[in-house]
Design a protein around this motif. Sequence first.
Motif, mmCIF file in Angstrom:
data_model
loop_
_atom_site.group_PDB
_atom_site.id
_atom_site.type_symbol
_atom_site.label_atom_id
_atom_site.label_comp_id
_atom_site.label_asym_id
_atom_site.label_seq_id
_atom_site.Cartn_x
_atom_site.Cartn_y
_atom_site.Cartn_z
ATOM 1 N N ALA A 265 -9.552 -6.752 4.261
ATOM 2 C CA ALA A 265 -8.849 -7.212 5.462
ATOM 3 C C ALA A 265 -9.239 -6.372 6.676
ATOM 4 O O ALA A 265 -9.339 -6.892 7.799
ATOM 5 N N PHE A 266 -9.494 -5.076 6.474
ATOM 6 C CA PHE A 266 -9.898 -4.183 7.563
ATOM 7 C C PHE A 266 -11.260 -4.608 8.109
ATOM 8 O O PHE A 266 -11.437 -4.752 9.330
ATOM 9 N N VAL A 267 -12.217 -4.803 7.208
ATOM 10 C CA VAL A 267 -13.556 -5.213 7.636
ATOM 11 C C VAL A 267 -13.493 -6.575 8.335
ATOM 12 O O VAL A 267 -14.134 -6.792 9.371
ATOM 13 N N VAL B 69 -6.265 -3.502 17.181
ATOM 14 C CA VAL B 69 -7.021 -3.690 15.946
ATOM 15 C C VAL B 69 -6.239 -3.206 14.726
ATOM 16 O O VAL B 69 -6.085 -3.941 13.737
ATOM 17 N N ILE B 70 -5.748 -1.976 14.779
ATOM 18 C CA ILE B 70 -5.020 -1.427 13.623
ATOM 19 C C ILE B 70 -3.736 -2.223 13.385
ATOM 20 O O ILE B 70 -3.386 -2.531 12.235
ATOM 21 N N LEU B 71 -3.047 -2.599 14.456
ATOM 22 C CA LEU B 71 -1.833 -3.404 14.284
ATOM 23 C C LEU B 71 -2.145 -4.778 13.699
ATOM 24 O O LEU B 71 -1.422 -5.268 12.822
ATOM 25 N N ASP B 72 -3.232 -5.411 14.159
ATOM 26 C CA ASP B 72 -3.623 -6.711 13.596
ATOM 27 C C ASP B 72 -3.911 -6.574 12.108
ATOM 28 O O ASP B 72 -3.517 -7.425 11.295
ATOM 29 N N TRP B 73 -4.624 -5.518 11.760
ATOM 30 C CA TRP B 73 -4.961 -5.282 10.353
ATOM 31 C C TRP B 73 -3.711 -5.023 9.519
ATOM 32 O O TRP B 73 -3.556 -5.574 8.423
ATOM 33 N N LEU B 74 -2.784 -4.218 10.036
ATOM 34 C CA LEU B 74 -1.550 -3.929 9.302
ATOM 35 C C LEU B 74 -0.727 -5.197 9.093
ATOM 36 O O LEU B 74 -0.123 -5.393 8.033
ATOM 37 N N GLU B 75 -0.703 -6.064 10.105
ATOM 38 C CA GLU B 75 0.018 -7.334 9.954
ATOM 39 C C GLU B 75 -0.592 -8.172 8.836
ATOM 40 O O GLU B 75 0.118 -8.830 8.066
ATOM 41 N N ARG B 76 -1.922 -8.144 8.732
ATOM 42 C CA ARG B 76 -2.580 -8.873 7.646
ATOM 43 C C ARG B 76 -2.246 -8.240 6.290
ATOM 44 O O ARG B 76 -1.996 -8.959 5.316
ATOM 45 N N CYS B 77 -2.207 -6.910 6.244
ATOM 46 C CA CYS B 77 -1.845 -6.217 5.002
ATOM 47 C C CYS B 77 -0.410 -6.553 4.592
ATOM 48 O O CYS B 77 -0.106 -6.682 3.396
ATOM 49 N N ILE B 78 0.464 -6.686 5.575
ATOM 50 C CA ILE B 78 1.863 -7.054 5.297
ATOM 51 C C ILE B 78 1.913 -8.450 4.673
ATOM 52 O O ILE B 78 2.669 -8.687 3.726
ATOM 53 N N GLU B 79 1.100 -9.364 5.185
ATOM 54 C CA GLU B 79 1.033 -10.716 4.599
ATOM 55 C C GLU B 79 0.528 -10.653 3.158
ATOM 56 O O GLU B 79 1.078 -11.305 2.264
ATOM 57 N N ILE B 80 -0.505 -9.851 2.933
ATOM 58 C CA ILE B 80 -1.091 -9.736 1.590
ATOM 59 C C ILE B 80 -0.083 -9.185 0.596
ATOM 60 O O ILE B 80 -0.024 -9.616 -0.563
ATOM 61 N N SER B 81 0.742 -8.242 1.043
ATOM 62 C CA SER B 81 1.681 -7.560 0.139
ATOM 63 C C SER B 81 3.063 -8.198 0.129
ATOM 64 O O SER B 81 4.032 -7.575 -0.314
ATOM 65 N N ALA B 82 3.163 -9.444 0.569
ATOM 66 C CA ALA B 82 4.463 -10.101 0.730
ATOM 67 C C ALA B 82 5.301 -10.084 -0.536
ATOM 68 O O ALA B 82 6.535 -9.979 -0.481
ATOM 69 N N ARG B 83 4.657 -10.161 -1.702
ATOM 70 C CA ARG B 83 5.404 -10.220 -2.964
ATOM 71 C C ARG B 83 5.611 -8.835 -3.591
ATOM 72 O O ARG B 83 6.087 -8.744 -4.731
#
Length: 380
Positions: free
Chosen positions: A67-69, A174-188
């Motif tokens: 997700a970072f890349v 950038v870091i905030l966008d990436w963290l938001e994506r990580c939050i989506e990935i870890s939703a469960r």
Amino acid sequence: MNNIDQLLNEVKWFNKHKELKSSANGEDFNMFRICGVDHYENTHSAILAEILNPKGSHNFGAKFLEAFVETLKRSGLIEDSFDFGMQNVAVITEDASVFGRLDILIRNSQSQALLLENKIYAGDQHDQLLRYQNFGKREFGDQFKLLYLTLQGNESSNADKEIVDYIQVSYSEVILDWLERCIEISARSPIVRETLIQYANHVKSLTNNTTANTMSQELIDKLSTLENLEAAYTIANNLSKVRNNIINTVLIPQLNELADELGIIFDSTEGDYVNTSWAGFKFIIPHYKNYNIFTEFGKRGLENHIIGFMPKSKTGDNTAFYKIKEKVGGGNNRYAFQKFPMYPNWHADAMKAILTGEMKTIIKDKIQNLLEITKEIENI
């Protein structure tokens, strides 16, 4: 006066609405802020490295790194053709070499690498990015990216972009966008998700992206209008007088009461506490021969408040000083002191605490504590 009353009512509404929104989304409670992570770059690097590490305790493998890349590509910071392999990835913090100590090194078995230099508040070292670029070329040829992380994506102050090929990465976007994506990935995964949310909120606080700061801009826009400008200046020009008035008419009588209750003597008078350097309050301890209790603001404007012991005279017996300093937990060559609890800087919250009587209670409790921990010391 009507304009001022109207403006005060509108500001009151803004503040109340801001408190409700911050309370509703939980921004006010943040363990990263509570633990003082703010400006420690090594701590931020350790947090980022753990999230990026496919072997990290989050148990999401390479998903966060992928997700970072992807975020870097979507932001236009690296080209789509840079295909960073996720096989045998190693994430190393504080990687030391003859070229310096790199904050985060991410390398894989395909001899590719991401070099991350993390700058929250510290300045650049001499030729730092040039040295890291030379390290990257030696170790990875042209298969690496040098990333320069700052709160707002600033340029390095010590690197010529014509010589050093580095990529500016911002926490604020950038870091905030990436963290938001990580939050989506870890939703469960509730623990991982909530930890990422806490860290994202902390980054928002550091980069002025919180709900409170967004609403503050709304208030600034409101105050900047022609009809409100004069009233805003009138209020601003009298703010120091308001703070002094609260201290002189409310707190000082409270401190006199406090001293009577504890059997000590309050030895300060009314004055311009806001605009005086090293302003503070003194309490004479009759049963202590050589030391009194004092509070002091280390910075003009009622900031950096400390509390502790000061000598009663320059020529008095100071044989007890080092024992006092040990008990109190800090100080300098003559004074033993510690950071004032809860309100080290006296702004709106501290003024409210004075008006409600909370500040009197805090000061009283702290004086009682200081007297208790030093009561067995001889020659105090």
